[in-house]
Design an enzyme around this catalytic site. Structure first.
Site, PDB file in Angstrom:
ATOM      1  N   HIS A 285      -3.399   8.980 -12.439  1.00 39.90           N
ATOM      2  CA  HIS A 285      -2.451   8.462 -13.432  1.00 39.90           C
ATOM      3  C   HIS A 285      -2.662   9.148 -14.785  1.00 39.90           C
ATOM      4  CE1 HIS A 285      -1.120   5.619 -10.507  1.00 39.90           C
ATOM      5  NE2 HIS A 285      -2.272   4.973 -10.472  1.00 39.90           N
TER       6      HIS A 285
ATOM      7  N   ASP B  85       0.842   7.207  -4.038  1.00 41.71           N
ATOM      8  CA  ASP B  85       0.165   5.998  -4.497  1.00 41.71           C
ATOM      9  C   ASP B  85       0.602   4.745  -3.749  1.00 41.71           C
ATOM     10  OD1 ASP B  85      -1.226   4.110  -5.944  1.00 41.71           O
ATOM     11  OD2 ASP B  85      -0.334   4.549  -7.883  1.00 41.71           O
TER      12      ASP B  85
HETATM   13 ZN   LIG Z   1      -3.936   3.857  -7.005  1.00 45.96          ZN
END
Ligand SMILES: [Zn+2]
Length: 439
Positions: A266, A317
């Site tokens: 991220h 993800d």
């Molecule tokens: Zn994750």
């Protein structure tokens, strides 16, 4: 040996060849050459062929949440997380295998040939050990291999619900109790001589692992990948500042948990110093744009991180979408929204992130190119579909026009993937029902 003839091929992201002959022996590319027409006996691959995608950040079981959390879990990342915990609480080694196998089969259809599984559902729902304490991790490894994918199992240390507080609810099955117990269990994992399996480590986040334990996790396997969720949410940064007086990135750096093996996942809410720290480490960042937009995370400083020295990779993800084409273009398109500028990222850079760099971040340093010696991953796109027709047939056709539905052939580690989209759909429906419907 099997010989393929690719009508067009991106040997690497900026090298387009017409008529590429690829000889595959076992799981590897043995040789390549150029021929204007298909040699006798060759398998013809019309369209545009590229190397296989690496999906560098996966939580396979999150696939059960797709389409089910939009209204009921409206609000924030944290309300979505409650829905995710409901599914996590219902997994056992068999249902985890079934769900992961179905999710990985969807990935194979999407041209993904290697996955980084950020795995933290280790124990039974009460926190007790299974007969084999690694039963859950082994289930996901088997699921990936059975679906035709290579896997980096990133065994995740998760000890706290937040900065020292004990695990709560579903989190009790994530925790080994102490970092030493995590290391004992995770350290017992082995690839078993399978070159398609990498065993790596992960720090769930600076919320879930104490400052003094961060370096222990990173040191367990000194040559293997280490992944960590970094600054996905502003709240994590604020809590870290309150607790430790520094940002999560600085905490990782000062704990010896940020180096060239590290993938910061991220990396959304970073300060200028954080960007410098992550870049200077010389590792990777994994952006997951379709999840980050689904969870209202924000848009991270991808270009700034690359300039600082971090190599971009991509992941799906939570699997709100499994389509690496979508992840690639989202990096550029999201950047356009926040900068009012077009063209920060070239298509070749995005494809490189999705293939060679991503594969390397997972420990598969010999994948991502259509050259001799590499893993034999060949992913072919139809250039005459309603989406791709008339788009030029080059790299931007893949990055800006195609979707996973335009893939007509996948060879993963030398084996042809059966593109049975209906069968994979039925398998997904059954696997999701198994962990979401009331018994
Ligand atoms: Zn994750």
């Amino acid at each position: 040996m099997t010989t393929y003839w690719c009508e067009r091929a991106l040997v690497e992201p900026s090298v387009l060849v017409n008529g590429l002959v690829v000889d595959v022996r076992g799981a590897r590319i043995e040789a390549t050459s150029v021929a204007p027409t298909a040699p006798a006996g060759a398998v013809r691959l019309p369209g545009l062929t590229i190397a296989g995608f690496a999906n560098c950040h996966s939580h396979a079981f999150h696939r059960a949440l797709r389409g089910r959390t939009q209204q009921a879990s409206a609000g924030s990342f944290w309300s979505w997380r409650d829905a995710m915990y409901d599914v996590a609480a219902r997994l056992d080694p068999d249902s985890y295998y079934q769900l992961a196998f179905a999710a990985y089969a969807e990935m194979a259809l999407a041209g993904i040939t290697a996955v980084g599984e950020f795995h933290y559902v280790h124990h039974d729902p009460a926190g007790g050990r299974y007969a084999d304490p690694n039963a859950m991790g082994l289930a996901v490894v088997a699921a990936a291999r059975d679906a035709g994918l290579r896997i980096a199992l990133l065994d995740t240390c998760y000890l706290s619900s937040g900065f020292g507080a004990p695990p709560l609810g579903a989190q009790v099955r994530f925790s080994d109790g102490t970092v030493d117990e995590w290391a004992a269990r995770a350290g017992a994992l082995s690839a078993g001589g399978d070159a398609g399996v990498v065993i790596g480590s992960a720090i769930h986040s600076v919320r879930a692992v104490a400052r003094e334990d961060l370096g222990v996790v990173a040191a367990l396997r000194p040559a293997a990948p280490v992944h960590v969720h970094l600054s996905e949410q502003v709240a994590e940064n604020q809590a870290c500042l309150t607790r430790h007086g520094c940002t999560p990135a600085r905490l990782l750096r000062d704990s010896g948990a940020l180096d060239s093996r590290t993938t910061a996942v991220h990396a959304t809410h970073l300060t200028g110093d954080d960007i410098a720290d992550v870049g200077k480490a010389g590792g990777f960042v994994a952006f997951c744009p379709t999840t980050e937009r689904d969870l209202a995370d924000g848009v991270g400083p991808a270009r700034e991180l690359a300039v600082a020295g971090a190599a971009l990779t991509l992941g799906s993800d939570s699997h709100a979408v499994i389509d690496i084409c979508e992840e690639m273009r989202a990096v550029e398109l999201d950047t356009r929204l926040v900068t009012s500028r077009r063209g920060t990222w070239a298509g070749a850079e995005l494809l490189d992130a999705a293939t060679e760099t991503g594969q390397r971040s997972l420990g598969f340093s010999d994948a991502g190119r259509l050259v001799a010696g590499q893993w034999a991953d060949l992913v072919t796109f139809d250039l005459e579909s309603p989406r791709t027709a008339g788009t030029g047939g080059g790299i931007d056709s893949v990055v800006y026009a195609a979707t996973a539905a335009d893939i007509t052939s996948v060879v993963a580690s030398g084996a042809e993937v059966e593109l049975d989209r209906g069968g994979v759909g039925r398998r997904l429906a059954a696997a999701v029902a198994g962990v979401t419907e009331q018994p």
